[in-house]
Design an enzyme around this catalytic site. Structure first.
Site, PDB file in Angstrom:
ATOM      1  N   HIS A 193       0.811  -1.214   0.000  1.00  0.00           N
ATOM      2  CA  HIS A 193       0.000   0.000   0.000  1.00  0.00           C
ATOM      3  C   HIS A 193       0.849   1.271   0.000  1.00  0.00           C
ATOM      4  O   HIS A 193       0.356   2.352  -0.345  1.00  0.00           O
ATOM      5  CB  HIS A 193      -0.929  -0.006   1.219  1.00  0.00           C
ATOM      6  CG  HIS A 193      -2.268   0.606   0.965  1.00  0.00           C
ATOM      7  ND1 HIS A 193      -2.495   1.523  -0.037  1.00  0.00           N
ATOM      8  CD2 HIS A 193      -3.468   0.443   1.598  1.00  0.00           C
ATOM      9  CE1 HIS A 193      -3.771   1.888  -0.015  1.00  0.00           C
ATOM     10  NE2 HIS A 193      -4.371   1.251   0.951  1.00  0.00           N
ATOM     11  N   ALA A 194       2.110   1.176   0.366  1.00  0.00           N
ATOM     12  CA  ALA A 194       2.967   2.366   0.384  1.00  0.00           C
ATOM     13  C   ALA A 194       3.145   2.959  -1.009  1.00  0.00           C
ATOM     14  O   ALA A 194       3.336   4.170  -1.162  1.00  0.00           O
ATOM     15  CB  ALA A 194       4.328   2.030   0.991  1.00  0.00           C
TER      16      ALA A 194
END
EC number: 2.3.1.28
Length: 219
Positions: A193-194
């Protein structure tokens, strides 16, 4: 050749529009996420058979085209910096029936399907019977494809203990099946998700479906 395979651009995180998202999902809310879809491969499978291609490398090539089309799927941490690889190459599983184990083998990506198929075929011929986990060795700029052709599934999750800086996408293909007049294949993707949000995965999956619908056999 090494320069071509491992080239990259450094991202200035301080000026990046995803700075806050990146920092949040790499620290306090560190997470990966998985999404599973039932991909309609009816037209793709028909074209594969018509052109007498093998399904696995043909599908891997489509995934590789998409991974190389979008920077969010080519990101990594290298020497403490966020980078975008110039290109990423598919690392795929090869099953060994005699030992019931598998190897992870990578092939250099090329836009041209027939050129990629030639490289893939050479790699499988050279390393396909090698029982080592990475018979060809390891490179940094890869994404991963795993095949589980023995079972269909509606959800698939990878549970890795430490994923803080592992940004490479991971695909898992399931057993395709017939539903009405369609042939569907389970496909799971895991991303970090980064560097990648639901929007990015959704866009890629929609493009993947379009590729499958319109694929012309590498012509």
């Amino acid at each position: 050749m090494e320069k071509k395979i491992t080239g990259y651009t450094t991202v200035d995180i301080s000026q990046w529009h995803r700075k806050e998202h990146f920092e949040a999902f790499q620290s306090v809310a560190q997470c990966t996420y998985n999404q599973t879809v039932q991909l309609d491969i009816t037209a793709f499978l028909k074209t594969v058979k018509k052109n007498k291609h093998k399904f696995y490398p043909a599908f891997i090539h489509i995934l590789a085209r998409l991974m190389n089309a979008h920077p969010e799927f080519r990101m990594a941490m290298k020497d403490g910096e966020l980078v975008i690889w110039d290109s990423v190459h598919p690392c795929y599983t090869v099953f060994h029936e005699q030992t019931e184990t598998f190897s992870s083998l990578w092939s250099e990506y090329h836009d041209d399907f027939r050129q990629f198929l030639h490289i893939y075929s050479q790699d499988v011929a050279c390393y396909g019977e090698n029982l080592a986990y990475f018979p060809k060795g390891f490179i940094e700029n890869m994404f991963f494809v795993s095949a589980n052709p023995w079972v269909s599934f509606t959800s698939f999750d990878l549970n890795v203990a430490a994923m803080d800086n592992f940004f490479a996408p991971v695909f898992t293909m399931g057993k395709y099946y017939t539903q009405g007049d369609k042939v569907l294949m389970p496909l799971a993707i895991q991303v970090h998700h980064a560097v990648c949000d639901g929007f990015h995965v959704g866009r890629m999956l929609n493009e993947l479906q379009q590729y499958c619908d319109e694929w012309q056999g590498g012509a």
